[in-house]
Design a protein around this motif. Structure first.
Motif, PDB file in Angstrom:
ATOM      1  N   LEU A  25     -27.110  46.959   4.278  1.00  0.00           N
ATOM      2  CA  LEU A  25     -27.224  48.254   5.276  1.00  0.00           C
ATOM      3  C   LEU A  25     -25.592  48.366   5.738  1.00  0.00           C
ATOM      4  CD1 LEU A  25     -30.218  47.203   7.508  1.00  0.00           C
ATOM      5  CD2 LEU A  25     -30.175  48.399   5.361  1.00  0.00           C
ATOM      6  N   ALA A  26     -25.298  49.544   5.921  1.00  0.00           N
ATOM      7  CA  ALA A  26     -23.931  49.919   6.458  1.00  0.00           C
ATOM      8  C   ALA A  26     -24.104  51.239   7.107  1.00  0.00           C
ATOM      9  CB  ALA A  26     -22.955  50.003   5.233  1.00  0.00           C
ATOM     10  N   PRO A  27     -22.994  51.675   8.001  1.00  0.00           N
ATOM     11  CA  PRO A  27     -23.145  52.912   8.745  1.00  0.00           C
ATOM     12  C   PRO A  27     -22.844  54.041   7.778  1.00  0.00           C
ATOM     13  CG  PRO A  27     -21.677  51.283   9.806  1.00  0.00           C
ATOM     14  CD  PRO A  27     -22.076  50.523   8.601  1.00  0.00           C
ATOM     15  N   ARG A  28     -23.164  55.182   7.822  1.00  0.00           N
ATOM     16  CA  ARG A  28     -22.930  56.272   7.265  1.00  0.00           C
ATOM     17  C   ARG A  28     -21.707  56.834   7.055  1.00  0.00           C
ATOM     18  NH1 ARG A  28     -28.231  56.788   9.286  1.00  0.00           N
ATOM     19  NH2 ARG A  28     -29.883  56.833   7.594  1.00  0.00           N
ATOM     20  N   THR A  29     -21.094  57.192   6.226  1.00  0.00           N
ATOM     21  CA  THR A  29     -19.965  58.035   5.768  1.00  0.00           C
ATOM     22  C   THR A  29     -20.221  59.386   6.038  1.00  0.00           C
ATOM     23  OG1 THR A  29     -18.954  56.232   4.807  1.00  0.00           O
ATOM     24  CG2 THR A  29     -17.788  58.403   4.903  1.00  0.00           C
ATOM     25  N   GLU A 266     -27.444  59.001  14.365  1.00  0.00           N
ATOM     26  CA  GLU A 266     -27.387  59.511  12.805  1.00  0.00           C
ATOM     27  C   GLU A 266     -26.409  58.586  11.771  1.00  0.00           C
ATOM     28  OE1 GLU A 266     -26.111  63.543  13.522  1.00  0.00           O
ATOM     29  OE2 GLU A 266     -28.085  63.894  14.675  1.00  0.00           O
ATOM     30  N   ILE A 267     -25.475  58.154  12.570  1.00  0.00           N
ATOM     31  CA  ILE A 267     -24.457  57.123  11.725  1.00  0.00           C
ATOM     32  C   ILE A 267     -24.881  55.717  11.536  1.00  0.00           C
ATOM     33  CG2 ILE A 267     -21.892  56.434  11.831  1.00  0.00           C
ATOM     34  CD1 ILE A 267     -22.418  59.122  11.055  1.00  0.00           C
ATOM     35  N   PHE A 268     -25.216  55.108  12.907  1.00  0.00           N
ATOM     36  CA  PHE A 268     -25.506  53.664  12.851  1.00  0.00           C
ATOM     37  C   PHE A 268     -26.810  53.232  12.741  1.00  0.00           C
ATOM     38  CE2 PHE A 268     -21.702  54.528  15.587  1.00  0.00           C
ATOM     39  CZ  PHE A 268     -20.838  53.913  14.834  1.00  0.00           C
ATOM     40  N   GLY A 269     -28.062  54.285  12.823  1.00  0.00           N
ATOM     41  CA  GLY A 269     -29.338  53.879  12.446  1.00  0.00           C
ATOM     42  C   GLY A 269     -29.604  53.807  11.190  1.00  0.00           C
ATOM     43  N   VAL A 270     -29.854  52.729  10.352  1.00  0.00           N
ATOM     44  CA  VAL A 270     -29.936  52.611   9.029  1.00  0.00           C
ATOM     45  C   VAL A 270     -31.525  51.897   9.056  1.00  0.00           C
ATOM     46  CG1 VAL A 270     -27.647  52.684   8.460  1.00  0.00           C
ATOM     47  CG2 VAL A 270     -28.587  50.383   9.124  1.00  0.00           C
ATOM     48  N   PRO A 271     -32.284  52.509   7.783  1.00  0.00           N
ATOM     49  CA  PRO A 271     -33.550  51.824   7.686  1.00  0.00           C
ATOM     50  C   PRO A 271     -33.433  50.719   6.870  1.00  0.00           C
ATOM     51  CG  PRO A 271     -33.266  53.874   6.469  1.00  0.00           C
ATOM     52  CD  PRO A 271     -32.079  53.725   7.283  1.00  0.00           C
ATOM     53  N   PHE A 272     -34.347  49.690   6.985  1.00  0.00           N
ATOM     54  CA  PHE A 272     -34.726  48.623   6.370  1.00  0.00           C
ATOM     55  C   PHE A 272     -36.136  48.553   5.993  1.00  0.00           C
ATOM     56  CE2 PHE A 272     -35.022  46.763  10.469  1.00  0.00           C
ATOM     57  CZ  PHE A 272     -36.053  45.998  10.378  1.00  0.00           C
TER      58      PHE A 272
END
Length: 430
Positions: A25-29, A266-272
């Motif tokens: 998982l990583a922030p979006r670019t 939108e940038i930092f919310g990442v699904p697992f």
């Protein structure tokens, strides 16, 4: 084998069997817009949320105090300040009537070089810059209490200016839900009593109940403190993984901040996909000391299965906690033990107590912790509650020895900013 790299020179990599790895998982670019990312700041200053433009709020002869964060945050303050000062000047607030207050919270003072990097050399020579001291009673004003009884002690400078404007950035945050907004006042420019009281409220909740939640009990208290202190306007940015300005929100400290939190998700919310037996996290960009690096630990908590192992990889060149040296002696404790010490008066610093609980809930109550940190020795790591490891690979091997060869693994990159979110079809953490 999947090779996992870390953003720290000399740490080495780690290998994880492909069949064990659930997700990285990583922030979006964000897709860069044409032109400078400062165009987004100019747009936001011209389209404030829930507020008139800053230039419409000030009039000729007014004074303004600008709150900025310190070197533990990666807000591009030196790039933002000229635009904010231009907006103030357009309304009539002259530079000689404007000052900057660095919102240190309970952190150590910044060095001259750090201040210069934060403010910009040219501006530093032309504007007054102060650093907040949360322990200096002579420099604090008592504004009574909030509706829920929090004592409001804030820097006296806030009362000496016609307008208080806060610059900052918005990322998920264990204590406040998200950084930014009123957090620049509480804890940024508040006394230790106020900060301790709000932070202890956060310790009464699990991380998943606060982190990434816009409206929560702690944020409501911070908003109340900031309102009493006269915070009138915010300029908050959301940065992408490349530290470009993705979104800027300006205006009302609560309404604009709420909009910025949505952009932050939108940038930092990442699904697992499901909870993991082992979570491996770096702590970038919160790397200066363990007190800050705990942000990666809090992010790692969210996808960690109960009884699992959290591996933290971090440099911490300033050690454990310069502002709270007693942390090394006390260590991270289970919630019940820390609360009992607070109730008995054995820990009087509630900000420290909250931090002890936040990490202790993860590596004591929920699971176990392993730490790779060359600047914190093995003996100190054990005293704090972590099993030490010399390299990421050694830590991974140790984690598998604790959980078994079939353990499922999630890796967090830029863990200091992340908000892992379980997909709706995901499984239970128990």
């Amino acid at each position: 084998m999947a090779r996992i790299t870390f953003p720290y020179e000399g740490f080495g990599d780690a290998e994880i069997p492909d069949g064990n790895l659930l997700a990285v998982l990583a922030p979006r670019t964000a897709v860069p817009a044409s032109g400078s990312d400062l165009d987004e700041v100019k747009r936001a200053l011209g389209e404030p949320i829930g507020s008139p433009r800053l230039r419409e709020m000030v009039k000729k002869g007014d004074s303004a105090l600008i709150l900025i964060d310190d070197n533990t945050r990666n807000t591009p303050t030196a790039r933002l300040l000229p635009l904010v000062l231009e907006e103030l000047a357009a309304g009539g607030a002259a530079l000689q009537d404007t000052a900057i207050l660095i919102a240190l919270g309970t952190h150590r003072p910044m060095t001259g070089a750090e201040v210069e990097a934060k403010v910009g050399k040219d501006l530093l020579e032309r504007i007054r810059v102060y650093q907040h001291d949360a322990h200096d009673l002579q420099g604090l004003a008592n504004l009574g209490t909030t509706e829920h009884g929090t004592e409001v002690w804030v820097n006296k400078l806030l009362l000496e200016f016609d307008h208080v404007v806060a610059l900052g950035h918005i990322t998920p945050h264990r204590v406040a839900g998200f950084s930014g907004g009123a957090k620049m006042v509480q804890p940024g420019v508040s006394g230790v009593v106020t900060t301790g009281q709000t932070h202890w409220v956060s310790a009464l909740y699990e991380g998943e109940e606060i982190m990434g939640t816009i409206d929560n009990p702690v944020r409501r208290e911070m908003n109340a403190v900031a309102k009493k202190a006269g915070l009138s306007f915010i300029v908050n940015v959301v940065l992408d993984r490349e530290e470009r300005i993705y979104r800027c929100v300006c205006g009302d400290p609560e309404k604009a901040h709420a909009a910025g939190c949505e952009a932050s998700r939108e940038i930092f919310g990442v699904p697992f996909p499901e909870y993991a037996d082992i979570v491996i996290t770096d702590t970038f960009p919160a790397d200066s000391e363990l007190w800050q690096a705990a942000k990666g630990i809090y992010a790692g908590d969210l996808p960690l299965k109960k009884g699992g192992v959290l591996v933290t990889v971090t440099p911490c060149p300033e050690g454990v906690a310069q502002g709270h040296p007693e942390l090394t002696d006390i260590g991270y404790l289970p919630f019940a033990e820390a609360k009992a010490m607070v109730d008995r008066g054995e820990i009087e610093d509630l900000t420290l107590a909250a931090h002890i609980v936040h990490v202790g809930r993860i590596i004591r109550d929920k699971g176990r912790g392993i730490m790779v940190c060359p600047c914190i020795g093995a003996e100190t790591s054990r005293k704090l509650g972590f099993a030490p490891a010399a390299t990421p690979q050694e830590a991974v091997d140790l984690a598998f020895s604790m959980t078994g060869p079939g353990a499922k693994v999630i890796v967090l990159q830029n863990g200091g900013d992340l908000l892992p979110i379980l997909r709706p079809e995901g499984g239970s953490s128990t």
